[in-house]
Design an enzyme around this catalytic site. Structure first.
Site, short mmCIF file in Angstrom:
data_model
loop_
_atom_site.label_atom_id
_atom_site.label_comp_id
_atom_site.label_asym_id
_atom_site.label_seq_id
_atom_site.Cartn_x
_atom_site.Cartn_y
_atom_site.Cartn_z
N CYS A 116 51.14 63.30 60.12
CA CYS A 116 51.74 64.02 60.77
C CYS A 116 53.25 64.55 60.04
O CYS A 116 53.98 65.57 60.49
CB CYS A 116 52.06 63.64 62.28
SG CYS A 116 50.54 63.51 63.00
N HIS A 256 58.07 67.00 65.34
CA HIS A 256 56.70 67.18 65.21
C HIS A 256 56.20 67.04 66.77
O HIS A 256 56.67 66.28 67.39
CB HIS A 256 55.98 65.93 64.24
CG HIS A 256 54.66 65.99 64.43
ND1 HIS A 256 53.66 66.72 64.30
CD2 HIS A 256 54.25 64.53 65.08
CE1 HIS A 256 52.56 66.04 64.62
NE2 HIS A 256 52.83 64.98 65.00
N ASN A 286 48.72 68.67 69.03
CA ASN A 286 49.20 68.05 67.92
C ASN A 286 48.32 68.53 66.78
O ASN A 286 47.20 68.08 66.61
CB ASN A 286 49.10 66.65 68.16
CG ASN A 286 49.61 65.76 66.77
OD1 ASN A 286 49.91 66.61 65.68
ND2 ASN A 286 49.75 64.61 66.87
#
Ligand code: COA
Length: 329
Positions: A116, A256, A286
């Site tokens: 990520c 993020h 996500n």
């Protein structure tokens, strides 16, 4: 000689059309819309459907849009870096496949895998190539087809992830705007909490590993949650301190998009007002390397030249960090 700064001079995002709603997930696993919304902030996510379409499909659309927007030809790209955890295949790099599809015939290209935090790591790398003075146009892609490694019978993970991504163009800044500084970190001991058990060289794919579902994301959510809050908060504080910035100086925090509760905790620990925090997790979930370029793309119209922006991420690895940049247009 004055320092060359790498400025983001264009951004473009792309998500597939198919919308996977919480209602649809209710029919797949033992979950419910209320739990997903309150525990993660996610209402829906996008899924890339279609035979033979991988992460390069997302990257291809993002880079094509980027070039059209900036009005330049693909042959002008010197370097293309793709941050991804779901490459089209183990090799060649997805960046090479994107370069080929867009016609970046003069670029060299490679992938970066930092889960990520991939987009941050790739942005830092790309900006250093610009700073060197040897490269004038660097494209940084962040894209993931997370649905390719998600077990849609595992409610702990299938509710979180989605497919999508974006791309930015880096060029030498004429007025010292652009990427200013970064604080990036890794801690490989975090591997136990978030990883893919099989399909790599330690445990190559066999009929048994596939039957056991070992090619899917494994996540122990609670320790990841805690480490994400701590990691992003300390990285932001570090970058603020290094640049003698107060939180009031920051126009936008772009985290993020992991979980709305993670984002809210980080924002409150830093002390930045909600209105300055970029959030679109409710629509995309996500998307791993894709979240930050998707946020940049969606908020681009609100940024003003000179705005001070902090990007921050945390992900598998563990990997985490923050980048401080000033908006260049
Ligand atoms: N639907 C309904 N109930 C669920 C559920 C789901 N999808 N997933 C878990 N539950 C249940 C659990 O079984 C547990 O029930 P119990 O209290 O009866 O035992 C309860 O909800 C709480 O589970 P827990 O795992 O503690 O939930 P959580 O609040 O930690 O949320 C995550 C789970 C995964 C959403 C959260 O830990 C998280 O977001 N972690 C970080 C993930 C992340 O960002 N990863 C990417 C890298 S940054």
């Amino acid at each position: 000689m004055p320092t060359i700064q790498a400025a983001i001079t264009a951004v473009y995002g792309w998500t597939p059309d198919y919308v996977l709603t919480n209602a649809e997930l209710e029919n797949m696993v033992d979950t419910n819309d209320e739990w997903i919304r309150t525990r993660t902030g996610i209402h829906e996510r996008r899924i890339l459907k279609g035979e033979g379409l991988g992460t390069s499909e997302i990257g291809f659309h993002a880079v094509t849009g980027l070039l059209e927007k900036r009005g330049i030809d693909a042959s002008e790209i010197d370097l293309l870096i793709c941050a991804t955890t779901t490459p089209d295949m183990q090799f060649p790099a997805t960046a090479n496949i994107i370069s080929d599809r867009v016609g970046a015939v003069n670029a060299f290209s490679y992938d970066i895998n930092a889960a990520c935090s991939g987009f941050l790591f790739a942005l830092e790398t790309g900006s250093r190539f610009i700073q060197s003075g040897a490269y004038k146009k660097v494209v940084v892609v962040g894209a993931d087809k997370m649905s390719s490694i998600i077990d849609y019978t595992d409610r702990a993970t299938c509710i979180i992830f989605g497919d999508g991504g974006g791309a930015v163009l880096l060029e030498p800044s004429e007025d010292e705007l652009g990427v200013q500084d970064s604080s990036l970190y890794t801690d490989g001991s975090g591997k136990v909490y978030l990883h893919q058990k099989a399909g790599g060289s330690v445990k190559p794919a066999t009929a048994e590993t596939v039957a056991a579902g070992e090619h899917f994301v494994f996540q122990d959510g609670r320790p990841v949650f805690k480490a994400a809050v701590k990691g992003m908060t300390s990285a932001i504080n570090n970058v603020l301190e290094k640049n003698q910035l107060k939180v009031e100086d920051i126009d936008w925090l772009i985290p993020h998009q992991a979980n709305i509760r993670i984002l809210n905790s980080v924002a409150s620990m830093i002390g930045i007002p909600e209105k300055n925090v970029v959030v679109n997790i409710h629509r995309y979930g996500n998307t791993t390397s894709g979240t930050i370029p998707l946020c940049l793309w969606e908020w681009e119209g609100k940024f003003k030249k000179g705005d001070k922006i902090i990007l921050t991420a945390f992900g598998g690895g563990f990997t985490w960090g923050a980048i401080y940049l000033t908006w260049a247009y």
